[in-house]
Design an enzyme around this catalytic site. Sequence first.
Site, short mmCIF file in Angstrom:
data_model
loop_
_atom_site.label_atom_id
_atom_site.label_comp_id
_atom_site.label_asym_id
_atom_site.label_seq_id
_atom_site.Cartn_x
_atom_site.Cartn_y
_atom_site.Cartn_z
N ARG A 202 0.86 -1.18 0.00
CA ARG A 202 0.00 0.00 0.00
C ARG A 202 0.90 1.23 0.00
O ARG A 202 1.92 1.25 0.69
CB ARG A 202 -0.89 0.03 1.25
CG ARG A 202 -2.03 -0.99 1.26
CD ARG A 202 -3.12 -0.65 0.25
NE ARG A 202 -4.25 -1.58 0.31
CZ ARG A 202 -4.37 -2.67 -0.44
NH1 ARG A 202 -3.44 -2.97 -1.33
NH2 ARG A 202 -5.42 -3.46 -0.32
N GLU A 231 -2.81 7.90 -4.46
CA GLU A 231 -3.14 6.97 -5.52
C GLU A 231 -4.54 7.31 -6.03
O GLU A 231 -5.46 7.35 -5.20
CB GLU A 231 -3.09 5.55 -4.97
CG GLU A 231 -3.17 4.47 -6.02
CD GLU A 231 -2.91 3.09 -5.42
OE1 GLU A 231 -3.81 2.26 -5.54
OE2 GLU A 231 -1.84 2.87 -4.83
N HIS A 250 -1.43 -0.21 -9.67
CA HIS A 250 -2.07 -1.12 -8.71
C HIS A 250 -2.72 -2.32 -9.43
O HIS A 250 -3.94 -2.49 -9.40
CB HIS A 250 -3.11 -0.36 -7.86
CG HIS A 250 -3.38 -1.03 -6.54
ND1 HIS A 250 -3.60 -0.33 -5.38
CD2 HIS A 250 -3.46 -2.33 -6.18
CE1 HIS A 250 -3.82 -1.16 -4.37
NE2 HIS A 250 -3.73 -2.39 -4.85
C1 GLV Z 1 -5.24 -5.29 -3.63
O1 GLV Z 1 -4.49 -4.39 -3.41
C2 GLV Z 1 -5.71 -6.21 -2.63
O2 GLV Z 1 -5.55 -5.94 -1.43
O3 GLV Z 1 -6.31 -7.23 -3.02
#
Ligand code: GLV
Length: 296
Positions: A202, A231, A250
């Site tokens: 993250r 983000e 992401h």
């Molecule tokens: C994506 O970032 C997830 O946590 O699945």
Amino acid sequence: MPRDILLEWVADAEGLIVNNSVAVNEELLQNAPRLKVIAQMAVGYDNVDIEACSKYNIPFGNTPGVLVDATADLAFSLLLCSARRIHEGWDFVRANSWALGHKLSFGIDIAGKTLGIVGMGQIGAAVAQRAKAFGMNVIYYNRNRRHDDDKIGVAYQSFENLLDKSDAIIVLTPLSQETRGLFGREEFRKMKSTAYFINVSRGPVVNTDALVEALQSGEIAYAALDVTDPEPVAQDHPLLKLSNILITPHIGSATVETRTAMAQITVDNLLAGLADRPLAACVNASRIIGKSEKSL
Ligand code: GLV
Ligand code: GLV
């Protein structure tokens, strides 16, 4: 969906499917008196106030397990891609500069190098497996030392030692109060000036300003990020002005097979909650009153 519309619509909802960009908090839950279940299509749930879900007796489901290989592949791809400048090479070719390929800066070998993994859960173990197959030494730091680390072939280190010894660092830790801002000025200073820094967890685990400075000053060599803070990252953000960086939007779990499996678990969780059955993957199963304690 704009927040005000979500808050309005959720008033009638018995079930809710979300992803990790939606803040599931007291405000939302107060607006949702009929809600019986929340199913998130992601494994991480730093966007969710689990205490509050439990307080309102709402089971919260996520999608663990199925995205381990896809996310490990992406993490390791970011290392390979930046170590070998694959994206920079492609930019060159596309700009009709093939013959100037010798002007690309050299990459590095990864065989024989030390990879430090921060956050040694299922995804960390899968990354370690890949790194070992490529001839890397693997060390790790985790809140709790893994009892099976010998079997996986990874050596536990203090966080400080990991920063000091790693040629590349891959971050996989969930975002929590303890890990927010885990990588700041001090931490980048302790890394090798040749270090590669890869974040697939993250964005807020990293202090973005400190990372930009470390990349500008040469305190570390290169970064590859699948997650950023903020983000998405805006076009005029300093991160996008750097030449020693690779950013993907992401996409850790974004494969046909994995997203299909995640969608299936999400729907299964939703239907189970609506029918008062235990969710296949429930984060707060033991805290829900009058529902089964069982979760996968
Ligand atoms: C994506 O970032 C997830 O946590 O699945
Ligand atoms: C993080 O989500 C991990 O499994 O290490």
